[in-house]
Write a protein that holds these residues in place. Structure first.
Motif, PDB file in Angstrom:
ATOM      1  N   TYR A 297     -11.096 -81.223  17.105  1.00  0.00           N
ATOM      2  CA  TYR A 297     -11.919 -80.853  18.257  1.00  0.00           C
ATOM      3  C   TYR A 297     -13.041 -81.873  18.415  1.00  0.00           C
TER       4      TYR A 297
ATOM      5  N   ASP B 163     -16.959 -69.515  17.269  1.00  0.00           N
ATOM      6  CA  ASP B 163     -15.836 -70.343  16.791  1.00  0.00           C
ATOM      7  C   ASP B 163     -15.253 -69.804  15.485  1.00  0.00           C
TER       8      ASP B 163
ATOM      9  N   THR C 199     -11.284 -68.892  14.645  1.00  0.00           N
ATOM     10  CA  THR C 199     -10.531 -69.330  13.461  1.00  0.00           C
ATOM     11  C   THR C 199      -9.947 -68.125  12.725  1.00  0.00           C
TER      12      THR C 199
ATOM     13  N   TYR D 257     -11.164 -73.420  27.218  1.00  0.00           N
ATOM     14  CA  TYR D 257     -11.908 -73.968  26.077  1.00  0.00           C
ATOM     15  C   TYR D 257     -10.972 -74.835  25.235  1.00  0.00           C
TER      16      TYR D 257
ATOM     17  N   LEU E 150     -10.980 -75.878  22.317  1.00  0.00           N
ATOM     18  CA  LEU E 150     -10.783 -75.593  20.887  1.00  0.00           C
ATOM     19  C   LEU E 150      -9.477 -74.824  20.627  1.00  0.00           C
ATOM     20  N   TYR E 151      -9.013 -74.018  21.614  1.00  0.00           N
ATOM     21  CA  TYR E 151      -7.830 -73.172  21.348  1.00  0.00           C
ATOM     22  C   TYR E 151      -6.609 -73.994  20.910  1.00  0.00           C
TER      23      TYR E 151
ATOM     24  N   ASP F 115     -12.723 -63.945  25.240  1.00  0.00           N
ATOM     25  CA  ASP F 115     -13.795 -64.825  24.778  1.00  0.00           C
ATOM     26  C   ASP F 115     -14.957 -64.725  25.773  1.00  0.00           C
TER      27      ASP F 115
ATOM     28  N   SER G  70     -21.106 -64.682  21.536  1.00  0.00           N
ATOM     29  CA  SER G  70     -21.829 -65.783  20.884  1.00  0.00           C
ATOM     30  C   SER G  70     -23.326 -65.560  21.047  1.00  0.00           C
TER      31      SER G  70
END
Ligand SMILES: Cc1ncc(COP(=O)(O)O)c(C=O)c1O
Length: 360
Positions: free
Chosen positions: A26, A98, A102, A122, A124-125, A191, A217
């Motif tokens: 990432y 995040d 994970t 996003y 990161l997925y 999310d 978050s």
């Protein structure tokens, strides 16, 4: 990949599992060392955390540091449960949102259990999917970012919907999310990292659906990106399962105390998030006046495309003026800039710089 990042993550060595060797990793938004810049590239809150946070931080005892923390962060769980109208058993603390992502990939996905999500979203997925060696089923949004109908029939073990979606800020209604939860066989992770800047949220779905996990978050609405804190809301059985997967002490004692102080100060939270929302409205109007196409956003950023100038050129010219925004150059996002909403003063400086750049 930018030079500073590739030097940090290193090159292929042959020691790692094949999927780890192959994954690019990432790429976080650039974090300039200087503080006298206008930083609108990683969706941080432009306002400081609540004064209550700073007080708690100043009063952390040495004893609190000497001992291991409460493994499940009950102080925060109780405060977050109250704010969200649920029970502490519905909450799991995480080392940032995040960390929950994970944990979810590790808990639900493997080679025969795919993840699905609408794209663009996003970034990161797909990285987490590669790390977990699971298939990622990417279902494109339409031009208006409506939830794709095909998402329901992927048979994925984990479906993720980012709501509001990053990087465009669109919001899928609670009713649509409820129908999706109802029809899916697997888990629906919503999310909600940016939901503090929207008018509604999906936390209520947790009461009805045993397959829904809400991600929250503390980095955005509560100005704690540097602290690293997030949390999950879900039915107690799901929370208990996720707790088995997390690191034993995934949130530290300082972070639990600080995050609890932040979420308890709802007055400060409402004031600052309202200021960001108001500034967002003005920023959108000013960008449109400069002939940018900007969809409505329910987050603390906007996605903007100039009708007259390439995004890459604007990005470079803004950096020359020490103003940082995000440029992805990814499919579906080509030629677009994601701009975090700053203070009124920061946004004004951005607009002045854009006026100059567009008239050069
Ligand atoms: C869509 C989305 N989800 C989750 C996160 C995780 O946020 P954090 O780990 O800072 O809580 C981010 C961070 O930028 C994000 O953009």
């Amino acid at each position: 990949m930018v030079e500073w990042f590739s030097s940090v993550i290193g090159m292929s060595m042959g020691y790692f599992r094949k999927n780890i060797e192959k994954v690019k990793g990432y790429e976080p938004g650039f974090q300039p060392k200087e503080t006298d810049v206008i930083k609108l590239n990683t969706n941080e809150n432009p306002y400081p955390p609540s004064p209550a946070v700073m007080k708690v931080l100043a009063e952390i005892s040495t004893e609190r540091l000497r001992r291991y923390p409460d493994p499940i962060g009950n102080e925060f769980r109780q405060a977050a449960a109250e704010v969200n109208g649920v029970q502490p058993e519905n909450i799991m603390c995480c080392n940032g949102g995040d960390d929950l992502l994970t944990i979810a990939f590790r808990a639900f996905c493997d080679e025969s259990r795919p993840v699905a999500y609408p794209v663009p979203t996003y970034s990161l997925y797909p990285v987490l999917a590669k790390l977990q060696n699971c298939n990622a089923i990417e279902v494109p949004f339409d031009d208006e970012f409506n939830l794709p109908a095909k998402l329901v029939s992927t048979d994925a073990a984990l479906t993720i919907v980012c709501n509001p979606n990053a990087p465009n800020g669109s919001f899928t209604s609670i009713d649509e999310m409820a129908s999706l939860a109802d029809e899916l066989f697997g888990i629906l992770l919503i999310d909600e990292a940016y939901v503090d800047f929207a008018e509604a949220n999906c936390a209520g779905l947790v009461k009805e659906y045993d397959n829904v996990i809400i991600l929250r978050s503390m980095s955005k609405g509560y100005s704690l990106a540097g602290m690293r804190f997030g949390y999950a809301i879900a039915q107690p059985d799901l929370i208990a399962g996720l707790i088995k997967v997390k690191d034993s002490y995934n949130v530290d004692a300082v972070a639990v105390a600080v995050a609890a102080a932040a979420i308890k100060d709802q007055k400060y939270f409402s004031e600052t998030t309202e200021k960001v929302k108001k500034a967002r409205g003005l920023l959108v109007a000013q960008l449109r006046d400069l002939e940018f196409e900007v969809p409505e956003s329910c987050a603390n950023f906007v996605l903007a495309q100039s009708k007259n100038c390439k995004a890459s050129k604007i990005y470079d010219k803004l950096i020359e003026r020490r103003i940082y925004v995000r440029y992805f150059n990814l499919p579906g996002l080509n030629d677009k800039l994601r701009i975090s909403v700053g203070t009124g003063e920061q946004n004004d400086k951005l607009i002045s710089a854009l006026k100059e750049i567009l008239s050069e």
